[in-house]
Every structure is written in structure tokens, then in C-alpha cells.
Enzyme design. Structure first.
Site, PDB file in Angstrom:
ATOM      1  N   LYS A 111      37.610  35.408  41.347  1.00 52.61           N
ATOM      2  CA  LYS A 111      38.849  34.628  41.271  1.00 52.61           C
ATOM      3  C   LYS A 111      39.446  34.426  42.652  1.00 52.61           C
ATOM      4  O   LYS A 111      39.185  35.174  43.606  1.00 52.61           O
ATOM      5  CB  LYS A 111      39.858  35.291  40.337  1.00 52.61           C
ATOM      6  CG  LYS A 111      40.227  36.752  40.684  1.00 52.61           C
ATOM      7  CD  LYS A 111      41.270  36.904  41.764  1.00 52.61           C
ATOM      8  CE  LYS A 111      41.570  38.358  42.093  1.00 52.61           C
ATOM      9  NZ  LYS A 111      42.408  38.504  43.324  1.00 52.61           N
ATOM     10  N   ASP A 131      43.353  42.829  36.971  1.00 50.67           N
ATOM     11  CA  ASP A 131      42.605  41.577  37.045  1.00 50.67           C
ATOM     12  C   ASP A 131      41.554  41.433  35.955  1.00 50.67           C
ATOM     13  O   ASP A 131      40.938  40.370  35.813  1.00 50.67           O
ATOM     14  CB  ASP A 131      41.910  41.448  38.411  1.00 50.67           C
ATOM     15  CG  ASP A 131      42.900  41.258  39.557  1.00 50.67           C
ATOM     16  OD1 ASP A 131      44.054  40.898  39.291  1.00 50.67           O
ATOM     17  OD2 ASP A 131      42.499  41.466  40.718  1.00 50.67           O
TER      18      ASP A 131
END
Length: 312
Positions: free
Chosen positions: A17, A145
Site C-alpha cells: 500500500k 494495516d
């Protein structure tokens, strides 16, 4: 899969990401911070393969220095598999083989992608069929995350980053050029440097809010699908402390931004640098320039899907 319908192996691809925006709140009594971030999953993937076993193990391959990755129960992928086994009351184990493509300690959530991939792979291998909502609940127990690596796309993350709200974009994809460092940066060290900076300048800067929010300009740019608007909205409270800890990153940022990038930003806690390009041609030109300067460069697009089974 065998004739009996039992899966012999499960292969999952899970994305790294970029934090398109990252606002960090004031440090709390427990030493943690609330954040408000805009995640975008990009086409740099971890490949996780899961095989039946009596116990739990993990091994890694990749073009990085893998010596610092723990292989015991402290590894996040092992934690994910064991959590799923406990939740589903599964009595066996798993052998995980992970091909690392996302940089280690690079600010792109590679370890979180491994954990999300392990959840999806083990769920398929064991036939536990918990469903995505249940897997997201488990992911939230593993790290900030991990839920996003499971979900993918583009999303706002609040709290520790694990409370997610999807963001719809009208753009098919954004073009990014990543510069991967040969070293990692400790996330706690970068947060510590941010806290120290704020303490040193307490009289000069506005105090950080306890609960930060995402700038509406970021969301407008994403919804408009406009890379120029998005470039103007990129922000990361961890960028200054990351650059302070690794000053060499400043020159790379300047090189990229002076050679066609709309903007550059430290990804998460760094040291990976993400450059946003206008289009494919601009991204390719930038990739060539940065590669010629001796940097390890990868061209990716986003948003992409989260952790997903691959049919081998």
C-alpha cells in the site's frame, strides 16, 4: 485440489500500500497515536502459498535481505494462521511459503500483506470458510494495516488505521513510480522522531489533535480521478521525521520531482518513496531516469484488489 475436493495448496496474492495522506494525532498515554490516513493498494504483491502441516512454519524468498525477518511465532503471518486456527477450532497447522516483493520495513505494509494473505490462504486451505467480515475482524486483531491489505482498493483508515471506510474513485487507476531503498526504517523510530520534533517545537507549531481527520481535498481528488489534484493533496506527517533519519532521501525526492513526477511522498514511515505520474508515458520516463541514477525502481498502479486467491 485432489479428487476428494481437499485443497492441497492455497496461493494468495496480497498487495502493498501507499499512504496517499497520513495525519498523525498526538501521542497518547499508551505511547500510540491515532491516525487519519488514505490508503491505496498498489500492484506490488506478496505471494503467499499455504500447505497442510502438523505445526506452523514460515519461510521467505525474495530479492531483499531476509535475515531480519523472524521465522518463529512472533512472525505476523504465523500469528494470523494461529489466530484463524484458534477461532475456527482447526487442529492442524500450516507451512507458509512467502515470496516477498514488497520492501521489508519499507512503509508499504509488506508484513501486513503477509498476514492478510495468510488469513485468506489458510481459510481456503482448511475449508474453514469464515467469510470476509469474520476475516476482517481477525485482521484488526493483528495490526493496523492488516484489514486494509485484506480489503484493498482505496480507503480511509482512522483510529489506529484499522477502522476502514472505502473511497470510490472515478479513475481507472493512478500511475506510481516507487523507489525502493536498500535499507529499512523502524516505524517506532520514525514515530518517536515525530514526537521529539513536536516536543522541540511545542512553542512554534500548532498542537496535534488527539483524533486527526483526512483532508477533504484528498477525497475530492480521488473521486475526481485527477492525478494533478491528487498530487497537490499528498501529505504525510511522518515524512519530515523519516527524512531527518535518512537525509539521502531528500535528494531522491528532488530528482524525481524535477524529472516529471507530479509529486513525491514518503510512503508510510518510509523509506520507500512514491512518485505520482500524470500518465503511463510519464511514469515510464520517470522510471528510466531514476533507474539510470542507480536506484531500485518499480512502476505500479493503484488501486488494486486486496488479498485474493490465485488459481494456479
Amino acid at each position: 485440489m485432489t479428487d476428494t475436493g481437499v485443497r492441497e495448496m492455497a496461493h494468495v496474492r496480497a498487495p502493498g500500500k501507499i499512504n496517499v495522506s497520513l495525519a498523525v494525532g498526538a501521542v497518547m498515554e499508551d505511547g500510540y497515536h491515532d491516525v487519519a490516513t488514505t490508503y491505496q493498494a498498489v500492484s506490488l504483491y506478496e505471494d503467499i502459498r499455504a500447505y497442510h502441516a502438523d505445526d506452523f512454519s514460515v519461510s521467505f524468498t525474495g530479492d531483499f535481505d531476509l535475515s531480519g525477518i523472524p521465522l518463529d511465532a512472533s512472525n505476523l503471518a504465523i500469528k494470523a494462521a494461529q489466530l484463524l486456527a484458534r477461532t475456527a477450532k482447526y487442529r492442524g497447522g500450516v507451512r507458509l511459503e512467502i515470496q516477498k516483493n514488497v520492501p521489508i520495513a519499507g512503509g508499504m505494509g509488506g508484513g501486513s500483506a503477509d498476514a492478510a494473505g495468510a488469513l485468506v490462504a489458510c481459510d481456503a486451505l482448511w475449508g474453514t470458510n469464515l467469510g470476509k467480515d469474520a476475516l476482517l475482524e481477525l485482521a484488526a486483531q493483528l495490526g493496523a494495516d492488516v484489514p486494509f491489505a485484506l480489503m484493498g482498493g482505496t480507503a480511509i483508515g482512522t483510529g489506529r488505521g484499522d477502522r476502514l471506510s472505502p473511497v470510490l474513485t472515478s479513475h481507472e487507476h493512478f500511475e506510481w513510480v516507487l523507489v525502493l531503498a536498500e535499507y529499512g526504517l523502524s516505524t517506532p523510530a520514525v514515530y518517536g522522531e515525530l514526537d521529539a520534533h513536536r516536543e522541540r517545537h511545542v512553542a512554534d507549531i500548532k498542537p496535534a489533535p488527539q483524533s486527526p481527520t483526512v483532508d477533504t481535498h484528498v477525497l475530492q481528488a480521488l473521486r475526481a480521478g485527477d492525478p494533478v489534484m491528487l498530487a497537490d493533496s499528498l501529505s504525510n506527517d511522518l515524512q519530515a521525521p523519516a527524512l531527518h533519519l535518512q537525509p539521502a532521501l531528500v535528494d531522491i525526492l528532488e530528482l524525481g520531482e524535477s524529472n516529471g513526477a507530479l509529486a513525491g511522498i514518503v510512503s508510510g514511515s518510509g523509506p520507500t518513496l512514491a512518485f505520482l505520474a500524470q500518465d503511463v508515458e510519464s511514469a515510464i520516463d520517470l522510471q528510466v531516469t531514476l533507474s539510470a541514477a542507480g536506484h531500485k525502481v518499480v512502476r505500479v498502479t493503484g488501486p488494486v484488489h486486496g488479498a485474493r486467491l490465485v488459481n494456479d
